[in-house]
Enzyme design. Structure first.
Site, mmCIF file in Angstrom:
data_model
loop_
_atom_site.group_PDB
_atom_site.id
_atom_site.type_symbol
_atom_site.label_atom_id
_atom_site.label_comp_id
_atom_site.label_asym_id
_atom_site.label_seq_id
_atom_site.Cartn_x
_atom_site.Cartn_y
_atom_site.Cartn_z
ATOM 1 N N SER A 1 15.471 -40.812 12.187
ATOM 2 C CA SER A 1 15.620 -40.312 10.883
ATOM 3 C C SER A 1 14.287 -39.768 10.151
ATOM 4 O O SER A 1 13.724 -40.466 9.292
ATOM 5 C CB SER A 1 16.544 -41.149 9.849
ATOM 6 O OG SER A 1 15.983 -42.513 9.763
ATOM 7 N N ASP B 1 0.837 -1.105 -0.076
ATOM 8 C CA ASP B 1 -0.050 -0.158 0.084
ATOM 9 C C ASP B 1 0.700 1.199 -0.086
ATOM 10 O O ASP B 1 0.255 2.366 0.205
ATOM 11 C CB ASP B 1 -0.849 0.160 1.189
ATOM 12 C CG ASP B 1 -2.254 -1.020 0.911
ATOM 13 O OD1 ASP B 1 -2.298 -1.342 -0.221
ATOM 14 O OD2 ASP B 1 -2.533 -1.480 2.255
#
Length: 634
Positions: free
Chosen positions: A540, A34
């Site tokens: 993992s 804006d």
């Protein structure tokens, strides 16, 4: 009628000659949401008489359709996407070409929202100048700082500070001067060559194409006057010759040329040339263009270069001037801008793409993150979306490049996710890292095959992955006993055990989890080189790291074993009470609770543990290994 167009040929030729003689300025508009970027460019085009009558009529109708009866919304000229028109913001980069009596322009209207930083980077990557807008009512906002820093990082050296909406602060000179002083102090260390501050009202047209009577205290040029006259000294032809090869052109057996666009410098028939990666020397035999052969070509031209000698060169390589060769290295330092919602994690493997090259790469170290408000260097273990950091990068094979400050085209790259193929980051190369230049791979006389044959087994990595409490370690330990009883040579790398030594310095953040797996994968690789069957029992949780571990091993050597146990069953089995603590918020980054677990997509073995005995599961794995061993010949 067929002869009629010839009447206009002289006029057309004259117009084209005039346009061809004008210099070209590429610039961007940026700043916070804006602040009026699209409106400013729309007003610039409108007041400059660069919009057709039917476009003006359509603009008026569209403004009224959106309820703006008291004024024309010039931003609609650039906000082409329907989503942008509905929200009143710019999402994409809107490019516009226009020309005045003095100069040609390409303007990129870039987004203000932080989540569209990648679009701003795209627009700024080819720009010579940036128009930074600041709302006179609100002053400098975080995006003002971010876009200014990015402009500096991307090599832009000329800034226009457009203090917009000056009408809404009653055209006060004090407001303008205060913002200008603040901004100049902010950019003091960024290395801009010129900074021109201009008070403007994009909506009303003050100081956009002509000087406004509403700002008698301002004695500088209007925006358009400045853009028409600013000397940005675009560099290209004066740099060393660089020609990234895009394509080896072989239409028949009698022709071999190298096609691409000259990134910088000039080249002429007969000039000596070096192939960057191999260092081979040759010379230019001919320069072929769409319009035929030429004697000389320069930066920006798309050509095919025919060389006097046969050389080893292909896409991803570079032809260069022998007197000023680029760097060729597999380790480098770079500034990285991160685009993706998933953070950059050191140790994770990505694809690095330069102008024409593409290689696997790893961020080996995140040296620091840059605070775009203060330019402070902050310690960090990862980069989140739109953050900027300085990283050390290792590529799987050497690439040819320049420092970004010396050559934008050959000094930039993008980072691509190996799984999704999304562009997740962009980088500007600072310099190569030389410290590993004296480290070479030492060939050994005793090979993996010899060690494996001695043990009468095919080496393997059995990678057990699953939630905490799923039974990974129990199954791996049971299998280890079975294999040992049958005379096999094995070793277990267990997640908890490794954290007592090799990985005792690592925590449980995403970045530490990635490094945890990277180190273990490298150790497992060394153990397979010794001919062992390695049982790796780690949660993992991330697919990328399991994929990275697989890529380190030889084909068929990595066996992913998904130990599939529902989380409630894992919590029930949990002897340490970790799930209870995690759900109570006492343990941070706990997989399955406060940190994600990414289920394997195509594991070699999928073990469902409910109502099954660990011995039965271990025997199932042994059966898989027996079938695999029967196909192996030492």
């Amino acid at each position: 009628m067929l002869g009629q167009p010839s009447v206009f040929l002289p006029e057309v030729a004259a117009f084209l000659d005039l346009e061809g003689s004008k210099s070209l300025l590429r610039f961007i508009t940026c700043g916070s949401v804006d602040d009026g970027k699209s409106t400013l460019i729309g007003r610039l085009l409108y007041d400059g008489g660069l919009i057709l009558d039917d476009q003006i009529a359509d603009l008026s109708r569209e403004s009224e359709r959106q309820g703006k009866f008291d004024h024309v919304d010039y931003s609609l000229l650039l906000d082409g996407l329907e989503a942008e028109r509905e929200q009143g913001i710019t999402i994409d980069v809107a490019y516009r070409f226009f020309s005045t009596q003095r100069r040609k322009f390409v303007v990129a209207d870039t987004p203000g929202h932080e989540e569209y930083t990648r679009n701003m980077v795209t627009g700024a990557s080819t720009a010579d100048l940036a128009v930074i807008l600041v709302d006179g009512q609100h002053g400098m906002l975080p995006q003002t700082c971010r876009h200014t820093y990015l402009a500096s990082l991307l090599g832009i050296r000329h800034i226009v500070l457009a203090v917009n909406k000056i009408d809404l602060v009653d055209y006060r000179a004090t407001t303008f001067e205060a913002l200008q002083t603040h901004y100049r102090k902010f950019v003091l260390t960024l290395g801009f060559e010129t900074i021109q501050a201009i008070p403007v009202s994009a909506r009303n047209g003050d100081n956009v194409t002509s000087r406004s009577v509403n700002t008698p205290w301002y004695h500088g040029p209007s925006l358009l006057e400045y853009l028409e006259t600013v000397d940005v000294n675009p560099r290209g032809a004066d740099r060393p010759f660089r020609f990234p090869i895009q394509w080896v052109n072989r239409p028949n057996a009698g022709f071999r040329g190298y096609s691409g666009e000259i990134a910088s410098g000039k080249v002429a028939v007969g000039d000596p040339i070096t192939v960057a990666k191999s260092g081979q020397k040759t010379a230019i035999k001919s320069i072929v263009t769409y319009d035929g052969e030429v004697e000389v070509a320069e930066a920006g031209q798309a050509v095919t270069l025919v060389l006097k000698d046969e050389v080893d060169a292909s896409r991803g390589n570079m032809l260069t001037a022998p007197s000023a060769e680029p760097f060729v290295a597999d380790q480098l330092q770079a500034h990285v801008i991160w685009f993706d919602a998933n953070p950059l994690l050191p140790g994770r493997s990505y694809i690095l793409r330069t102008e024409t090259d593409s290689v696997n790469a790893t961020i080996t170290k995140l040296k620091y993150r840059v605070n775009v408000k203060s330019f402070a260097r902050e310690a960090a273990k990862s980069l989140t979306m739109n953050e900027i950091g300085v990283c050390n990068i290792s590529t799987q094979s050497p690439i040819a490049f320049d420092a970004y400050k010396d050559n934008k085209t050959t000094g930039n790259f993008v980072i691509v996710d190996r799984l999704t193929n999304d562009t997740v980051g962009a980088g500007m190369i600072d310099f190569p890292l030389r410290r590993a230049a004296n480290v070479h791979w030492h060939a050994m006389d005793i090979t993996k095959r010899a060690r494996s044959a001695q043990k009468e087994q095919k080496p393997a990595v059995l990678w057990f992955t699953g939630l905490s409490g799923s039974g990974k370690s129990t199954i791996a330990n049971t299998l280890d006993q079975i294999l040992n009883a049958h005379g096999k040579h094995t070793y277990i790398l267990d997640g908890d055990n490794v954290r007592h030594g090799l990985n005792r310095d690592l925590g449980f953040t995403d970045a530490d989890r990635v490094e945890n797996i990277r180190r273990v994968a490298e150790v497992a690789k060394l153990m397979t080189d010794a001919g062992l069957i390695v049982l790796v029992s780690f949660i993992s949780p991330f697919r990328d790291e399991r994929r990275m571990a697989r890529a380190l091993m030889a084909d068929g050597e990595f066996i992913e074993v998904f130990v599939d146990t529902p989380i409630e069953e894992c919590a029930r089995r949990d002897p340490k009470g970790l799930y209870v603590k995690a759900r109570a918020g006492e343990i941070a980054n706990f997989t399955g609770i406060s940190s994600p677990y990414e289920v394997p997509e195509k594991p070699e073995l999928h073990l469902s543990t409910l109502e099954r005995d660990p011995m039965d599961l271990a025997l199932e794995i042994e059966d898989f290994l027996i079938r695999r061993q029967s196909k192996w010949a030492p």
